[in-house]
Design a protein around this motif. Structure first.
Motif, PDB file in Angstrom:
ATOM      1  N   ALA A 224       0.854  -1.185   0.000  1.00  0.00           N
ATOM      2  CA  ALA A 224       0.000   0.000   0.000  1.00  0.00           C
ATOM      3  C   ALA A 224       0.889   1.233   0.000  1.00  0.00           C
ATOM      4  O   ALA A 224       1.762   1.360   0.852  1.00  0.00           O
ATOM      5  N   PRO A 225       0.699   2.156  -0.952  1.00  0.00           N
ATOM      6  CA  PRO A 225       1.587   3.312  -1.028  1.00  0.00           C
ATOM      7  C   PRO A 225       1.405   4.308   0.111  1.00  0.00           C
ATOM      8  O   PRO A 225       2.312   5.086   0.403  1.00  0.00           O
ATOM      9  N   ALA A 226       0.233   4.300   0.765  1.00  0.00           N
ATOM     10  CA  ALA A 226      -0.046   5.319   1.783  1.00  0.00           C
ATOM     11  C   ALA A 226      -0.350   4.726   3.156  1.00  0.00           C
ATOM     12  O   ALA A 226      -0.834   5.436   4.031  1.00  0.00           O
ATOM     13  N   LEU A 227      -0.061   3.433   3.364  1.00  0.00           N
ATOM     14  CA  LEU A 227      -0.293   2.787   4.653  1.00  0.00           C
ATOM     15  C   LEU A 227       0.962   2.025   5.056  1.00  0.00           C
ATOM     16  O   LEU A 227       1.424   1.147   4.325  1.00  0.00           O
ATOM     17  N   HIS A 284      -4.808   2.228  -5.284  1.00  0.00           N
ATOM     18  CA  HIS A 284      -4.976   3.608  -5.729  1.00  0.00           C
ATOM     19  C   HIS A 284      -3.794   4.424  -5.192  1.00  0.00           C
ATOM     20  O   HIS A 284      -3.415   4.279  -4.030  1.00  0.00           O
ATOM     21  N   PRO A 285      -3.161   5.263  -6.019  1.00  0.00           N
ATOM     22  CA  PRO A 285      -1.947   5.958  -5.576  1.00  0.00           C
ATOM     23  C   PRO A 285      -2.168   6.993  -4.479  1.00  0.00           C
ATOM     24  O   PRO A 285      -1.228   7.317  -3.750  1.00  0.00           O
ATOM     25  N   THR A 290      -8.104   2.093  -1.024  1.00  0.00           N
ATOM     26  CA  THR A 290      -8.835   1.817  -2.255  1.00  0.00           C
ATOM     27  C   THR A 290      -7.965   0.978  -3.181  1.00  0.00           C
ATOM     28  O   THR A 290      -6.802   1.315  -3.417  1.00  0.00           O
ATOM     29  N   LEU A 291      -8.526  -0.129  -3.672  1.00  0.00           N
ATOM     30  CA  LEU A 291      -7.807  -1.013  -4.586  1.00  0.00           C
ATOM     31  C   LEU A 291      -8.648  -1.274  -5.830  1.00  0.00           C
ATOM     32  O   LEU A 291      -9.868  -1.132  -5.798  1.00  0.00           O
ATOM     33  N   LEU A 292      -7.973  -1.658  -6.899  1.00  0.00           N
ATOM     34  CA  LEU A 292      -8.623  -2.133  -8.110  1.00  0.00           C
ATOM     35  C   LEU A 292      -8.173  -3.563  -8.352  1.00  0.00           C
ATOM     36  O   LEU A 292      -7.012  -3.907  -8.104  1.00  0.00           O
ATOM     37  N   SER A 293      -9.081  -4.398  -8.834  1.00  0.00           N
ATOM     38  CA  SER A 293      -8.737  -5.793  -9.091  1.00  0.00           C
ATOM     39  C   SER A 293      -9.455  -6.281 -10.333  1.00  0.00           C
ATOM     40  O   SER A 293     -10.550  -5.816 -10.665  1.00  0.00           O
TER      41      SER A 293
END
Length: 313
Positions: A224-227, A284-285, A290-293
């Motif tokens: 995760a880019p923000a966690l 999501h950047p 939030t993720l996309l799959s």
């Protein structure tokens, strides 16, 4: 059948993009921003910074790099630090960096073994990290194209498991030189390490996956880019599993996911009666949870996960 392969750039529906929701609404559709058709199958997509957009709906090939030894596709990576550079290769001895518009070869790895690659990444504008399917890691330096790739001592056994990797990128302008690496095997083993001290593992765990991955090509692990300390894995079934690595301990019991997205598992079964398999996921950047799959039945989901009460956020 026209023999065309369509590529679409989509925007999520405003209600999902702008408001935090706890579930998907299948009747809401993505908005088409642009798209095009290719005469060749598309296996992987990466954003190339500062590249010019095509003004036609026909996608023209820039160049073709043949895969080695029957491997189905080459791995690719891009970086914002070097606009229009694409790192690509299917085996250890076929690693290149190509500049998109000029088609110039910026870097060609020195001859090495023909081990299959499962992943590659830019650590910075000059340093490359390569992961072989057998779990061996290698470092390369763009400034030393004739130097042999440096094999990294890894804290796991190189056996019959297939491995993939995920590298957590530091934020632009960050003073940190840390690049945590998560390596995931097709049997659900994860080992975390740092490229600065790769032989010392930071943590390891056996994930709660139902069975070994039925198709190691679809194995995926991402930070995760923000966690801090949060990652996701997929490729074992029709679900995405989110883990908080800060809660891992040294016990032998399987690590339990913080959240599991099972929406794809209810899609259409294939000709063998099997449910859809997750083929890819990404974070999501900017939006932390939030993720996309995407799955083998062609479905694309965008979703949020909720941090359980009493856990760190």
């Amino acid at each position: 059948d026209t023999g065309k392969n369509e590529i679409l750039q989509l925007l999520p529906p405003p209600p999902i993009r702008e408001v935090v929701t706890k579930s998907l609404f299948p009747e809401r559709e993505f908005k088409l921003e642009c798209g095009g058709f290719s005469d060749r199958p598309i296996y992987s997509l990466k954003c190339v910074p500062a590249a010019l957009l095509s003004q036609t709906d026909v996608i023209k090939p820039v160049s073709a790099i043949p895969t080695e030894n029957g491997h189905p596709w080459a791995r690719i990576a891009t970086t914002a630090a070097r606009a229009q550079w694409v790192l690509h290769g299917s085996t250890l001895d076929s690693v290149h960096i190509t500049e998109v518009e000029s088609r110039k070869n910026i870097y060609v790895a020195a001859p090495s073994s023909s081990e299959e690659l499962s992943g590659l990444a830019f650590l910075d504008c000059n340093t490359l990290l390569l992961c072989c399917a057998n779990g061996q890691l290698y470092l390369g330096d763009v400034r030393q194209p004739e130097a042999p790739l440096e094999a990294v001592s890894v804290p796991w056994e190189l056996g019959d498991e297939r491995w993939c990797m995920g590298v957590r990128q530091t934020a632009p302008g960050s003073a940190s030189s840390s690049h945590p690496i998560a390596c995931l095997s097709n049997r659900g083993h994860i080992t975390l390490t740092d490229v600065r001290k790769p032989s010392e593992h930071l943590a390891s765990a056996k994930c709660s996956v139902p069975s070994p991955s039925p198709n190691a090509e679809f194995l995926c692990v991402s930070w995760a880019p923000a966690l801090e300390g949060c990652l996701a894995i997929s490729g074992f079934d029709g679900a995405v599993h989110v883990y908080d690595t800060g809660s891992w301990d040294s016990s032998s019991s399987p690590a339990q996911p913080t959240f599991v997205h099972k929406g794809h598992m209810f899609g259409e079964e294939d000709s063998n009666g099997e449910p859809p398999l997750l083929t890819a996921h990404t974070w999501h950047p900017q939006k932390p949870r939030t993720l996309l799959s995407a799955a083998s039945d062609g479905t694309l989901h965008i979703w949020d996960w909720v941090q359980p009460k009493g856990t760190r956020g």
